[in-house]
Design an enzyme around this catalytic site. Structure first.
Site, PDB file in Angstrom:
ATOM      1  N   GLU A 157      -0.454  -9.023  -8.760  1.00  0.00           N
ATOM      2  CA  GLU A 157       0.388  -8.342  -7.777  1.00  0.00           C
ATOM      3  C   GLU A 157       0.473  -6.862  -8.127  1.00  0.00           C
ATOM      4  O   GLU A 157       0.716  -6.506  -9.277  1.00  0.00           O
ATOM      5  CB  GLU A 157       1.785  -8.957  -7.764  1.00  0.00           C
ATOM      6  CG  GLU A 157       2.788  -8.267  -6.883  1.00  0.00           C
ATOM      7  CD  GLU A 157       2.349  -8.149  -5.436  1.00  0.00           C
ATOM      8  OE1 GLU A 157       2.287  -6.997  -4.945  1.00  0.00           O
ATOM      9  OE2 GLU A 157       2.068  -9.171  -4.803  1.00  0.00           O
ATOM     10  N   ASP A 214      -4.369  -6.946   3.623  1.00  0.00           N
ATOM     11  CA  ASP A 214      -4.751  -5.647   4.155  1.00  0.00           C
ATOM     12  C   ASP A 214      -3.837  -5.139   5.260  1.00  0.00           C
ATOM     13  O   ASP A 214      -4.190  -5.158   6.430  1.00  0.00           O
ATOM     14  CB  ASP A 214      -6.192  -5.709   4.671  1.00  0.00           C
ATOM     15  CG  ASP A 214      -7.173  -5.925   3.543  1.00  0.00           C
ATOM     16  OD1 ASP A 214      -6.951  -5.354   2.474  1.00  0.00           O
ATOM     17  OD2 ASP A 214      -8.154  -6.654   3.732  1.00  0.00           O
ATOM     18  N   LYS A 250      -5.631   1.474   9.835  1.00  0.00           N
ATOM     19  CA  LYS A 250      -6.326   2.711  10.186  1.00  0.00           C
ATOM     20  C   LYS A 250      -7.461   2.994   9.208  1.00  0.00           C
ATOM     21  O   LYS A 250      -7.355   2.737   8.008  1.00  0.00           O
ATOM     22  CB  LYS A 250      -5.351   3.878  10.209  1.00  0.00           C
ATOM     23  CG  LYS A 250      -4.297   3.735  11.295  1.00  0.00           C
ATOM     24  CD  LYS A 250      -3.331   4.890  11.303  1.00  0.00           C
ATOM     25  CE  LYS A 250      -2.295   4.669  12.393  1.00  0.00           C
ATOM     26  NZ  LYS A 250      -1.249   5.681  12.354  1.00  0.00           N
TER      27      LYS A 250
END
Length: 84
Positions: free
Chosen positions: A5, A55, A59
Site C-alpha cells: 500500500e 488507477d 487524464k
C-alpha cells in the site's frame, strides 16, 4: 498474504486490523508496488495477485501515477507461479 500500500494512513489501518485479528500470515509493505515487487520478490513467488482500485488517474497527464502498465504487468506475470 502480502499487502502493498502506498498510502501511509491505509497501511496503518490495515496493520491495526491484522493485529486485532492476530493474523500471523500477513506481510504489509508501505511502498510503491512498481518498485517493491521487482526489487523484493524474485521468480515465481505468488499463486494469485489481486489489484484493488489501481488507477484513479484518468487524464493522460497523470499517467505516471498509474500502477498498471504493460511493463508492470510483465513483472507481475513473471512473479506468478505456473497456473497462477
Amino acid at each position: 498474504f502480502v499487502g502493498i500500500e502506498l498510502n501511509g494512513f491505509r497501511c496503518k489501518k490495515l496493520a491495526r486490523r491484522v493485529d486485532r485479528r492476530e493474523l500471523t500470515n500477513v506481510l504489509l509493505i508501505k511502498g510503491n508496488a512498481r518498485v517493491v515487487v521487482p526489487r523484493y520478490f524474485v521468480g515465481a513467488t505468488f499463486e494469485r495477485i489481486y489489484i484493488l482500485f489501481p488507477d484513479p488517474w484518468p487524464k493522460e497527464r497523470h499517467a505516471f501515477h498509474r500502477l498498471l502498465s504493460i511493463e508492470f504487468l510483465g513483472v507481475l506475470a513473471d512473479r506468478l507461479k505456473p497456473g497462477g
